[in-house]
Design a protein around this motif. Sequence first.
Motif, mmCIF file in Angstrom:
data_model
loop_
_atom_site.group_PDB
_atom_site.id
_atom_site.type_symbol
_atom_site.label_atom_id
_atom_site.label_comp_id
_atom_site.label_asym_id
_atom_site.label_seq_id
_atom_site.Cartn_x
_atom_site.Cartn_y
_atom_site.Cartn_z
ATOM 1 N N ASN A 81 0.825 -1.215 0.000
ATOM 2 C CA ASN A 81 0.000 0.000 0.000
ATOM 3 C C ASN A 81 0.854 1.259 0.000
ATOM 4 O OD1 ASN A 81 -3.120 -0.818 1.731
ATOM 5 N ND2 ASN A 81 -1.901 -2.042 0.354
ATOM 6 N N ASN A 97 -2.427 3.571 1.998
ATOM 7 C CA ASN A 97 -3.675 3.192 1.342
ATOM 8 C C ASN A 97 -3.669 3.712 -0.086
ATOM 9 O OD1 ASN A 97 -6.204 2.318 0.731
ATOM 10 N ND2 ASN A 97 -7.259 3.942 1.835
ATOM 11 N N GLU A 99 -5.239 3.312 -3.837
ATOM 12 C CA GLU A 99 -6.435 2.769 -4.480
ATOM 13 C C GLU A 99 -6.062 1.584 -5.378
ATOM 14 O OE1 GLU A 99 -10.213 4.231 -7.232
ATOM 15 O OE2 GLU A 99 -8.669 5.662 -6.616
ATOM 16 N N GLY A 100 -6.771 0.472 -5.171
ATOM 17 C CA GLY A 100 -6.511 -0.712 -5.975
ATOM 18 C C GLY A 100 -5.362 -1.558 -5.482
ATOM 19 N N SER A 101 -4.774 -1.227 -4.310
ATOM 20 C CA SER A 101 -3.641 -1.990 -3.792
ATOM 21 C C SER A 101 -4.134 -3.195 -2.985
ATOM 22 C CB SER A 101 -2.770 -1.084 -2.920
ATOM 23 O OG SER A 101 -3.522 -0.570 -1.843
#
Length: 378
Positions: A81, A97, A99-101
Motif C-alpha cells: 500500500n 492506502n 487505491e486498488g492496492s
Amino acid sequence: MVLKVKLEGLKVYEARGLWYVYRRSTGEPLIKGFKGSREDLDKKLADPDFIQTYNRPRLQMRRAADFSIETLGGFIHWYTNGDIDRPLKQWTDNPGNIEGSYPKWSKLAKSTRQDYLEAFDYLRPEFDMPLAGITQPDLYDTRDKCAVKKWPRFADQMISALSSMFRQAVKRGKMPFNPCTGMDDAHQADPNANREWFAPEWQFARENAPLEVLIPMMQARYAGLRGQTIVKVNRKQFEPHPLTGQAVRYYARKNKKIVFLPVLPELQAFMGELKVQRADGLIAVRHDGSAWESEKEMQTRVSHWLRDQERAGHIGAGTTLHGLRVSYASWWRRNGATKEEVTDLIGDISPRMGEHYTRHVESEVNITRAFNRLKDGT
C-alpha cells in the motif's frame, strides 16, 4: 592511527555497549550491533566496503513506485500500500492506502508489516527485476548472500515475506508460480528455544524485574498469552467468573480464535495490586504508564533485561517471554490437563501445538514410569 572520513547525514549512537549507524534521511540501518570501541567503529566507517555501501548508486534508493507493477519493486509498492516508500518511522504507525492496492496489508499485525518492510527494503537493488523472470535458484543466491551480509534468520524472514507477496502475484497473473515454495531455511532453529523456565529463575524474575517487564511476564506465565495479545489486552476484557473469580476474553490474532479463559489467582492478585491504571484499561505499559509502540518493542525490552540477568548469573540461558507461555502449558500438563486441553488453554487450534509445548513433560513422565517399574521390581 585511524583515517577519519567525512560522512554526512549519519546518526551514530551506542546502546548497551553496541554501536548503531543509520542514515538520518531515511532511517536506513547501515551498521547494527557493532561491538567495540569508538575507535574500532571509526575504522569500520573508513573501511572500503562501508564506503561502498554509503555511496551506493542512487538506483538502489529509488522509490518502489517508480517501477512497473510487473517488476519486483512495483509489486512491492502495490502489496505494501505504498508503505515501502514512506519514511521508516511511519511504517507501522498508519498503514498506507493506495487505491486498488492489496486490501489485506493493513490487516496484518504491525510487527509483521515491520518485518516484511525491512525485508523488502533490503531488496531495493533488485527492484527492477521482472517478476515473471524470478526463479528459485535466483532466490537461493540472494538469500545466501543476505545470510552472510545480515544474518540467517533475517534471510529466512526475507523469503517468507516474498512468499506471502508472490502468492498474490500468482493469483493476479504476474507470476506463473511461487518460486519460494519448497525452499529450505538458512537458519537452523534450536528445538529447545523458548524452553520452560526453572523455578529459581522465575522466582528471581518475579522478585526483581521492573514493573514494565514483570507485567508481560506475569500475563505469559499465568494466562499463557502471546506477546501480540499482551500489548493489546485491557481490564475491560476481564469479567467475573464462578470458577476462579475472573476470566479474560480475547481474540487470538494469530489464528483468529476467540478465547474465553478463567484466570489463575496469581494473575488476579497481581493485577489487583497494580497502581498504574490507564483510562483505556491497558495493562501492559511502560514505566511511565505509556503504551508500548509495538509488540516488538515490548519483547525487546523484556529480552534485554533477561540477557542482562543472564550475564549477571541470576538466570540461565534460553529464558524468553515466550518460554513463560511454555511454562504455563507445562504446569497444566503436569496437573493432569490433556494435550487437547492444553491447546485450548494457550489459545491455539492445533493439538500438535499443545503436544509441542509439553513434549518435555511427556519425557519426564516416561522416565518416572521407568524408574517406578525398577523400584517395584517389574
